[in-house]
Design a protein around this motif. Sequence first.
Motif, PDB file in Angstrom:
ATOM      1  N   ARG A   1      34.292  30.801  36.516  1.00  0.00           N
ATOM      2  CA  ARG A   1      35.211  31.619  37.324  1.00  0.00           C
ATOM      3  C   ARG A   1      35.634  32.881  36.585  1.00  0.00           C
ATOM      4  O   ARG A   1      35.745  33.948  37.194  1.00  0.00           O
ATOM      5  CB  ARG A   1      36.413  30.784  37.741  1.00  0.00           C
ATOM      6  CG  ARG A   1      36.001  29.717  38.735  1.00  0.00           C
ATOM      7  CD  ARG A   1      37.137  28.847  39.163  1.00  0.00           C
ATOM      8  NE  ARG A   1      36.646  27.833  40.102  1.00  0.00           N
ATOM      9  CZ  ARG A   1      37.381  26.850  40.572  1.00  0.00           C
ATOM     10  NH1 ARG A   1      38.644  26.726  40.204  1.00  0.00           N
ATOM     11  NH2 ARG A   1      36.859  25.985  41.412  1.00  0.00           N
ATOM     12  N   ARG A   2      35.863  32.779  35.266  1.00  0.00           N
ATOM     13  CA  ARG A   2      36.197  33.979  34.480  1.00  0.00           C
ATOM     14  C   ARG A   2      35.049  34.985  34.540  1.00  0.00           C
ATOM     15  O   ARG A   2      35.271  36.189  34.688  1.00  0.00           O
ATOM     16  CB  ARG A   2      36.474  33.596  33.023  1.00  0.00           C
ATOM     17  CG  ARG A   2      37.809  32.986  32.788  1.00  0.00           C
ATOM     18  CD  ARG A   2      38.057  32.801  31.286  1.00  0.00           C
ATOM     19  NE  ARG A   2      39.137  31.872  31.085  1.00  0.00           N
ATOM     20  CZ  ARG A   2      39.025  30.668  30.562  1.00  0.00           C
ATOM     21  NH1 ARG A   2      37.850  30.211  30.139  1.00  0.00           N
ATOM     22  NH2 ARG A   2      40.075  29.889  30.427  1.00  0.00           N
TER      23      ARG A   2
ATOM     24  N   VAL B   1      34.926  36.819  37.825  1.00  0.00           N
ATOM     25  CA  VAL B   1      35.952  37.871  37.881  1.00  0.00           C
ATOM     26  C   VAL B   1      35.492  39.074  37.066  1.00  0.00           C
ATOM     27  O   VAL B   1      35.599  40.225  37.518  1.00  0.00           O
ATOM     28  CB  VAL B   1      37.316  37.345  37.378  1.00  0.00           C
ATOM     29  CG1 VAL B   1      38.311  38.487  37.202  1.00  0.00           C
ATOM     30  CG2 VAL B   1      37.861  36.302  38.337  1.00  0.00           C
ATOM     31  N   ARG B   2      34.963  38.838  35.849  1.00  0.00           N
ATOM     32  CA  ARG B   2      34.475  39.941  35.000  1.00  0.00           C
ATOM     33  C   ARG B   2      33.406  40.761  35.703  1.00  0.00           C
ATOM     34  O   ARG B   2      33.344  41.974  35.563  1.00  0.00           O
ATOM     35  CB  ARG B   2      33.913  39.396  33.686  1.00  0.00           C
ATOM     36  CG  ARG B   2      34.953  39.180  32.628  1.00  0.00           C
ATOM     37  CD  ARG B   2      34.313  38.790  31.297  1.00  0.00           C
ATOM     38  NE  ARG B   2      35.013  37.601  30.860  1.00  0.00           N
ATOM     39  CZ  ARG B   2      34.483  36.421  30.597  1.00  0.00           C
ATOM     40  NH1 ARG B   2      33.192  36.240  30.661  1.00  0.00           N
ATOM     41  NH2 ARG B   2      35.226  35.401  30.243  1.00  0.00           N
ATOM     42  N   GLN B   3      32.547  40.077  36.464  1.00  0.00           N
ATOM     43  CA  GLN B   3      31.450  40.755  37.151  1.00  0.00           C
ATOM     44  C   GLN B   3      31.871  41.330  38.500  1.00  0.00           C
ATOM     45  O   GLN B   3      31.058  41.921  39.195  1.00  0.00           O
ATOM     46  CB  GLN B   3      30.286  39.785  37.340  1.00  0.00           C
ATOM     47  CG  GLN B   3      29.634  39.363  36.046  1.00  0.00           C
ATOM     48  CD  GLN B   3      28.518  38.352  36.270  1.00  0.00           C
ATOM     49  OE1 GLN B   3      28.100  38.083  37.402  1.00  0.00           O
ATOM     50  NE2 GLN B   3      28.013  37.789  35.181  1.00  0.00           N
ATOM     51  N   GLY B   4      33.125  41.139  38.876  1.00  0.00           N
ATOM     52  CA  GLY B   4      33.616  41.672  40.143  1.00  0.00           C
ATOM     53  C   GLY B   4      33.137  40.900  41.357  1.00  0.00           C
ATOM     54  O   GLY B   4      33.198  41.391  42.478  1.00  0.00           O
ATOM     55  N   LYS B   5      32.648  39.678  41.172  1.00  0.00           N
ATOM     56  CA  LYS B   5      32.149  38.864  42.281  1.00  0.00           C
ATOM     57  C   LYS B   5      33.260  38.122  43.008  1.00  0.00           C
ATOM     58  O   LYS B   5      33.028  37.567  44.079  1.00  0.00           O
ATOM     59  CB  LYS B   5      31.122  37.849  41.782  1.00  0.00           C
ATOM     60  CG  LYS B   5      29.863  38.486  41.243  1.00  0.00           C
ATOM     61  CD  LYS B   5      28.895  37.439  40.749  1.00  0.00           C
ATOM     62  CE  LYS B   5      27.630  38.068  40.226  1.00  0.00           C
ATOM     63  NZ  LYS B   5      26.699  37.062  39.699  1.00  0.00           N
ATOM     64  N   THR B   6      34.446  38.088  42.425  1.00  0.00           N
ATOM     65  CA  THR B   6      35.572  37.401  43.044  1.00  0.00           C
ATOM     66  C   THR B   6      36.861  38.084  42.613  1.00  0.00           C
ATOM     67  O   THR B   6      36.870  38.865  41.657  1.00  0.00           O
ATOM     68  CB  THR B   6      35.590  35.903  42.674  1.00  0.00           C
ATOM     69  OG1 THR B   6      36.532  35.222  43.483  1.00  0.00           O
ATOM     70  CG2 THR B   6      35.939  35.697  41.205  1.00  0.00           C
ATOM     71  N   THR B   7      37.914  37.811  43.337  1.00  0.00           N
ATOM     72  CA  THR B   7      39.221  38.387  43.010  1.00  0.00           C
ATOM     73  C   THR B   7      40.275  37.300  43.085  1.00  0.00           C
ATOM     74  O   THR B   7      40.018  36.194  43.564  1.00  0.00           O
ATOM     75  CB  THR B   7      39.597  39.509  44.003  1.00  0.00           C
ATOM     76  OG1 THR B   7      39.609  38.963  45.317  1.00  0.00           O
ATOM     77  CG2 THR B   7      38.616  40.668  43.935  1.00  0.00           C
ATOM     78  N   PHE B   8      41.469  37.635  42.629  1.00  0.00           N
ATOM     79  CA  PHE B   8      42.587  36.710  42.687  1.00  0.00           C
ATOM     80  C   PHE B   8      43.442  37.021  43.895  1.00  0.00           C
ATOM     81  O   PHE B   8      43.513  38.158  44.358  1.00  0.00           O
ATOM     82  CB  PHE B   8      43.459  36.836  41.433  1.00  0.00           C
ATOM     83  CG  PHE B   8      42.794  36.347  40.200  1.00  0.00           C
ATOM     84  CD1 PHE B   8      42.776  34.993  39.895  1.00  0.00           C
ATOM     85  CD2 PHE B   8      42.181  37.236  39.322  1.00  0.00           C
ATOM     86  CE1 PHE B   8      42.173  34.530  38.742  1.00  0.00           C
ATOM     87  CE2 PHE B   8      41.571  36.780  38.173  1.00  0.00           C
ATOM     88  CZ  PHE B   8      41.565  35.437  37.884  1.00  0.00           C
ATOM     89  N   SER B   9      44.128  36.008  44.405  1.00  0.00           N
ATOM     90  CA  SER B   9      45.121  36.170  45.471  1.00  0.00           C
ATOM     91  C   SER B   9      46.450  35.675  44.936  1.00  0.00           C
ATOM     92  O   SER B   9      46.497  34.747  44.127  1.00  0.00           O
ATOM     93  CB  SER B   9      44.760  35.327  46.700  1.00  0.00           C
ATOM     94  OG  SER B   9      43.555  35.759  47.264  1.00  0.00           O
ATOM     95  N   SER B  10      47.525  36.285  45.422  1.00  0.00           N
ATOM     96  CA  SER B  10      48.844  35.765  45.056  1.00  0.00           C
ATOM     97  C   SER B  10      49.029  34.423  45.754  1.00  0.00           C
ATOM     98  O   SER B  10      48.364  34.127  46.762  1.00  0.00           O
ATOM     99  CB  SER B  10      49.945  36.732  45.491  1.00  0.00           C
ATOM    100  OG  SER B  10      50.070  36.712  46.911  1.00  0.00           O
TER     101      SER B  10
END
Length: 109
Positions: A83-84, A87-96
Motif C-alpha cells: 500500500r505504501r 501511494v508512492r507511485q500515485g496509484k492510490t490516495t488516502f481519504s479522511s
Amino acid sequence: MLDAVGSFTQRKTTFANSTVDSVPVRHGNYTCCRRATVSIDISFDNLSTAEKLELMERLWVDLSRHPEDIPSPAWHGAVLEERREAVRQGKTTFSSWEDAKKRLLERHA
C-alpha cells in the motif's frame, strides 16, 4: 496479586468449570496478575448468540489489555508495504475518516 504487605498472593478465576491461577507478572515499576495458559473445553453449542457475543467481548477486552502480547502476522507488513508503494507511485490516495464513513453510509443506505 501484590497484597498490602508486598508479598504475592494468588487469585483464582473460575471460567466454564475450569479454575485458572493468576500469575504475577512484573511490568517495569508495577506488578500485575496475568492468567496462566490453560486448555478450557467450552461447548459453544449450548450458548445462546447473546452469550457467545458476551464471551467474545470479554475475550477482546482481556486481549486488548496487552496488545504487545499479540504478534502481528508477517503478511500484515507485506500488505502495508504494498500500500505504501501504491501511494508512492500515485496509484492510490488516502481519504479522511469522515469521507470514508460518508461513502460507506451512502453505499449501505
